[in-house]
Design a protein around this motif. Sequence first.
Motif, PDB file in Angstrom:
ATOM      1  N   GLY A  45       0.778  -1.234   0.000  1.00 29.47           N
ATOM      2  CA  GLY A  45       0.000   0.000   0.000  1.00 29.47           C
ATOM      3  C   GLY A  45       0.802   1.273   0.000  1.00 29.47           C
ATOM      4  N   ARG A  46       2.108   1.200  -0.267  1.00 27.86           N
ATOM      5  CA  ARG A  46       2.925   2.420  -0.248  1.00 27.86           C
ATOM      6  C   ARG A  46       3.030   3.102  -1.610  1.00 27.86           C
ATOM      7  N   VAL A  47       2.435   2.526  -2.647  1.00 23.05           N
ATOM      8  CA  VAL A  47       2.665   3.039  -3.986  1.00 23.05           C
ATOM      9  C   VAL A  47       1.615   4.091  -4.356  1.00 23.05           C
ATOM     10  N   MET A  48       2.023   5.028  -5.214  1.00 23.98           N
ATOM     11  CA  MET A  48       1.136   6.044  -5.782  1.00 23.98           C
ATOM     12  C   MET A  48       1.339   6.037  -7.294  1.00 23.98           C
ATOM     13  N   LEU A  49       0.267   6.285  -8.025  1.00 27.00           N
ATOM     14  CA  LEU A  49       0.350   6.341  -9.481  1.00 27.00           C
ATOM     15  C   LEU A  49       0.332   7.794  -9.925  1.00 27.00           C
ATOM     16  N   GLY A  50       1.480   8.251 -10.422  1.00 20.48           N
ATOM     17  CA  GLY A  50       1.548   9.569 -11.040  1.00 20.48           C
ATOM     18  C   GLY A  50       1.497   9.404 -12.552  1.00 20.48           C
ATOM     19  N   VAL A  94      -3.959   8.572  -7.049  1.00 21.64           N
ATOM     20  CA  VAL A  94      -3.560   8.889  -8.416  1.00 21.64           C
ATOM     21  C   VAL A  94      -3.297  10.390  -8.504  1.00 21.64           C
ATOM     22  N   ALA A  95      -2.129  10.749  -9.008  1.00 19.92           N
ATOM     23  CA  ALA A  95      -1.744  12.149  -9.188  1.00 19.92           C
ATOM     24  C   ALA A  95      -1.485  12.403 -10.658  1.00 19.92           C
ATOM     25  N   ILE A  96      -1.735  13.627 -11.109  1.00 14.81           N
ATOM     26  CA  ILE A  96      -1.488  13.981 -12.500  1.00 14.81           C
ATOM     27  C   ILE A  96      -0.584  15.203 -12.540  1.00 14.81           C
ATOM     28  N   SER A  97       0.449  15.151 -13.385  1.00 13.41           N
ATOM     29  CA  SER A  97       1.432  16.223 -13.447  1.00 13.41           C
ATOM     30  C   SER A  97       0.903  17.383 -14.266  1.00 13.41           C
ATOM     31  N   PRO A 139      -3.769  24.486 -18.766  1.00 15.37           N
ATOM     32  CA  PRO A 139      -4.855  24.184 -17.822  1.00 15.37           C
ATOM     33  C   PRO A 139      -5.259  22.718 -17.795  1.00 15.37           C
ATOM     34  N   GLN A 140      -4.965  21.924 -18.852  1.00 14.26           N
ATOM     35  CA  GLN A 140      -5.632  20.640 -19.014  1.00 14.26           C
ATOM     36  C   GLN A 140      -5.427  19.682 -17.848  1.00 14.26           C
ATOM     37  N   SER A 141      -4.193  19.537 -17.397  1.00 16.92           N
ATOM     38  CA  SER A 141      -3.936  18.572 -16.330  1.00 16.92           C
ATOM     39  C   SER A 141      -4.645  18.962 -15.042  1.00 16.92           C
ATOM     40  N   MET A 142      -4.645  20.246 -14.696  1.00 17.64           N
ATOM     41  CA  MET A 142      -5.355  20.677 -13.497  1.00 17.64           C
ATOM     42  C   MET A 142      -6.854  20.457 -13.654  1.00 17.64           C
ATOM     43  N   GLN A 143      -7.358  20.642 -14.867  1.00 18.94           N
ATOM     44  CA  GLN A 143      -8.778  20.392 -15.116  1.00 18.94           C
ATOM     45  C   GLN A 143      -9.105  18.903 -14.990  1.00 18.94           C
ATOM     46  N   LEU A 144      -8.213  18.041 -15.484  1.00 20.44           N
ATOM     47  CA  LEU A 144      -8.421  16.605 -15.323  1.00 20.44           C
ATOM     48  C   LEU A 144      -8.384  16.214 -13.850  1.00 20.44           C
ATOM     49  N   ALA A 145      -7.471  16.840 -13.092  1.00 19.86           N
ATOM     50  CA  ALA A 145      -7.408  16.565 -11.661  1.00 19.86           C
ATOM     51  C   ALA A 145      -8.732  16.910 -10.995  1.00 19.86           C
ATOM     52  N   GLY A 146      -9.280  18.066 -11.330  1.00 14.57           N
ATOM     53  CA  GLY A 146     -10.551  18.463 -10.754  1.00 14.57           C
ATOM     54  C   GLY A 146     -11.697  17.582 -11.196  1.00 14.57           C
ATOM     55  N   ARG A 147     -11.731  17.246 -12.483  1.00 16.37           N
ATOM     56  CA  ARG A 147     -12.833  16.456 -13.037  1.00 16.37           C
ATOM     57  C   ARG A 147     -12.910  15.070 -12.405  1.00 16.37           C
ATOM     58  N   HIS A 148     -11.726  14.486 -12.135  1.00 20.85           N
ATOM     59  CA  HIS A 148     -11.704  13.120 -11.606  1.00 20.85           C
ATOM     60  C   HIS A 148     -11.387  13.057 -10.109  1.00 20.85           C
ATOM     61  N   GLY A 149     -11.179  14.204  -9.474  1.00 22.46           N
ATOM     62  CA  GLY A 149     -10.858  14.201  -8.055  1.00 22.46           C
ATOM     63  C   GLY A 149      -9.482  13.644  -7.749  1.00 22.46           C
ATOM     64  N   LEU A 150      -8.494  13.957  -8.601  1.00 21.37           N
ATOM     65  CA  LEU A 150      -7.134  13.438  -8.440  1.00 21.37           C
ATOM     66  C   LEU A 150      -6.266  14.441  -7.681  1.00 21.37           C
ATOM     67  N   SER A 151      -5.050  14.004  -7.358  1.00 20.79           N
ATOM     68  CA  SER A 151      -4.082  14.866  -6.687  1.00 20.79           C
ATOM     69  C   SER A 151      -3.245  15.586  -7.736  1.00 20.79           C
TER      70      SER A 151
END
Length: 402
Positions: free
Chosen positions: A104-109, A176-179, A184-196
């Motif tokens: 459980g220590r892994v994160m998907l960026g 799940v985190a998105i760089s 704007p696109q990545s921040m918008q995807l983060a918001g749309r899917h509730g990502l970090s």
Amino acid sequence: MSRPHIGFGAFISPLHPPGENPTLQLWRDLELVEWLDELGLDEAWIGEHHSGGWGTIGSPEIFLAAAAERTRQIRLGTGVTSLPYHHPFMVASRIVQLDHQTRGRVMLGVGAGSAPGDAHMLGIDPGEQRRMTAESLEAVLELLAGRGPVTRRTDWFTLRDARLQHRPFRPGGIEVAISSAASPQSMQLAGRHGLSPLSFASPRPGGTAPDLARQWEYAEEAAAAAGRTVRRADWRLVVNVYVGESRRQAMEELREGAAAWMRGYFGDIVGLPVDALGIEPGGEIEALVESGAAIVGSPDEVADGIEQLHKSSGGFGKLLVTGADWASRENTKRSFERLARFVVPQFNGSLEGFETSREWVRENRTEFVTQAIGAFQRAFTDSGAAAPKLPLPVPATPEETS
């Protein structure tokens, strides 16, 4: 002085100057992650690169599997897996297996991929990478949710009744985190899917600093439109940080490496016109610090710089220190050690109890020490001996107790 609560980690692309044994570079990067774990940093993110001669890790998942066996508590993330380069089923399947191997220590960026040579070799049109990222991300998230078979068809991947055999190790799933760089696109995807969101806070040489406050607004706006929420505590900023005994010493330790990075990587490989930017040879580190691309100095100077970044961005949850090989191996490890010993405690609240106790004892020292001296002297007199004369403590001044 009370500072905001921030977690700390490292973002290790890695970018290594050419000419060194690449096998040993991999082992040095593993050793660095071990060191970060010993120092108690929260997390380490490892990148994916396939061309250019500087980025030496092609599979962050394989690297993290080895790092997990060498570490105890540090969280480990792909920083990042370039989604257009992989079938989404394999992205999801590999990260869930790694999730179990790390307990459980892994994160998907995830991200679109930043190296043009990588996309070219894979026959990917750079103009399609953002679309492909969005399509793959939706599929990966659906697979990780495990609510049923996934069937999707695009012009570059197909899923037919697809489901993972493994479920994530923890009930809450895999973070799940998105760089995000500037668009704007990545921040918008983060918001749309509730990502970090995972944002690069340093401008490229000659570029302007990203408007981090506006970047966060993109995430909030997209989250609101999708009926989701995003939390600043989940927002990570990536920035170059180096902690020396003093700013002068730190700048000298970075001078040669920063010049090689700016002129060798961004100038020679990426093709940015470094000389046209008016940066004098030998003055690269000064230019990086002045532009906000690096926070360099003594522990207190670095802490002040981090606090200023927190203020200008509107607030974030974790700061990730870029691993850029600007300093020698030994000095890089010393910088991280100074960060962990002297900077991190200013932001994680671990000093508050000690500061409160210290002030309490100082404010009451006259009473405490007078009682102790009295007890000591009574021990003599009760035994029939002459009690020694001891000086009484000086009362605390208003300046000491403020």
